[in-house]
Design a protein around this motif. Structure first.
Motif, mmCIF file in Angstrom:
data_model
loop_
_atom_site.group_PDB
_atom_site.id
_atom_site.type_symbol
_atom_site.label_atom_id
_atom_site.label_comp_id
_atom_site.label_asym_id
_atom_site.label_seq_id
_atom_site.Cartn_x
_atom_site.Cartn_y
_atom_site.Cartn_z
ATOM 1 N N CYS A 101 10.569 44.467 18.788
ATOM 2 C CA CYS A 101 10.840 43.320 18.169
ATOM 3 C C CYS A 101 12.323 42.843 18.398
ATOM 4 N N VAL A 131 2.483 40.381 12.009
ATOM 5 C CA VAL A 131 1.317 38.529 11.648
ATOM 6 C C VAL A 131 0.327 39.308 11.897
ATOM 7 N N ARG A 132 -0.639 39.881 13.134
ATOM 8 C CA ARG A 132 -1.102 40.043 14.342
ATOM 9 C C ARG A 132 -2.274 42.068 13.242
ATOM 10 N N SER A 179 17.565 39.353 15.205
ATOM 11 C CA SER A 179 17.578 37.279 14.952
ATOM 12 C C SER A 179 18.892 36.908 14.451
ATOM 13 N N HIS A 213 -2.859 40.581 9.251
ATOM 14 C CA HIS A 213 -4.091 39.532 9.476
ATOM 15 C C HIS A 213 -5.428 40.714 9.347
ATOM 16 N N TRP A 239 4.839 47.407 19.039
ATOM 17 C CA TRP A 239 5.696 46.575 17.853
ATOM 18 C C TRP A 239 6.830 46.136 18.488
ATOM 19 N N ASP A 275 12.296 39.146 15.190
ATOM 20 C CA ASP A 275 11.129 38.008 15.824
ATOM 21 C C ASP A 275 9.803 39.196 15.964
ATOM 22 N N MET A 276 9.370 39.703 15.438
ATOM 23 C CA MET A 276 8.305 40.813 15.506
ATOM 24 C C MET A 276 6.957 40.500 14.987
ATOM 25 N N PRO A 277 6.013 39.624 16.003
ATOM 26 C CA PRO A 277 4.756 39.087 16.229
ATOM 27 C C PRO A 277 3.386 39.983 15.946
ATOM 28 N N ALA A 278 4.138 41.494 16.520
ATOM 29 C CA ALA A 278 2.937 42.616 15.997
ATOM 30 C C ALA A 278 2.507 42.764 14.244
ATOM 31 N N GLU A 333 -1.131 48.232 18.236
ATOM 32 C CA GLU A 333 -0.380 46.723 18.797
ATOM 33 C C GLU A 333 1.152 47.189 19.296
#
Length: 163
Positions: free
Chosen positions: A84, A115-116, A87, A119, A82, A110-113, A80
């Motif tokens: 971020c 969620v991935r 916010s 999952h 990481w 804001d850290m899209p990694a 990933e």
């Protein structure tokens, strides 16, 4: 725009959680203490994002040590980016524990990694993990560690108001 960030594998804590340390320089300019609504807060001693809480981390780690789970949590972590972004969305949280009331001031990230990663860990282990808000605890009152948020539902239940 944030730059790609591939920190070294932090490993699981002795209590079973997986924490991603954040560079302290981002937070050390904040006051060491603050008072809000009659509550005396202290700035956290260290700053991190919880990737896997104690209960989940302990279970996942045990499954991996028993063998056969691929890809591993470490492999998924290392795959990933990481990065971020802060916010400025800060929240006051409160939790009533047997030893007393605990308050935290957190900032959503804001850290899209995250969620991935959650999952993919859930997929590898055959059990989906609940989404959790990417956040960093900035200030605590009532204990040194603050309030853990293992899911968005816990965040909804424990938040008092946006600051």
């Amino acid at each position: 725009m944030a730059r790609a960030w591939h920190p070294p594998w932090p490993g699981f804590t002795s209590r079973g959680s997986l924490l991603l340390p954040l560079p302290d320089a981002r937070f050390l300019q904040m006051p060491e203490a603050l008072s809000l609504e009659g509550i005396e807060f202290q700035r956290k001693r260290e700053f991190h994002v919880t990737l896997l809480d104690r209960e989940t981390g302990t279970r996942i780690r045990a499954e991996e040590l028993a063998g056969g789970v691929r890809p591993s949590v470490r492999e998924l972590f290392e795959g990933e980016d990481w990065q971020c972004r802060r916010s400025d969305a800060r929240w006051l949280l409160r939790e009533q524990l047997p030893e007393g009331t605990v308050h935290s001031i957190i900032e959503l990230l804001d850290m899209p990694a995250l969620v991935r990663f959650r999952h993919n860990v859930g997929w590898a282990h055959g059990q989906p993990l609940p989404p959790t808000p990417a956040h960093v605890t900035l200030y605590v009152a009532g204990n040194d560690s603050g309030i853990g948020l293992a899911s968005k539902e816990e965040f909804q239940r424990l938040r008092l108001r946006r600051l």
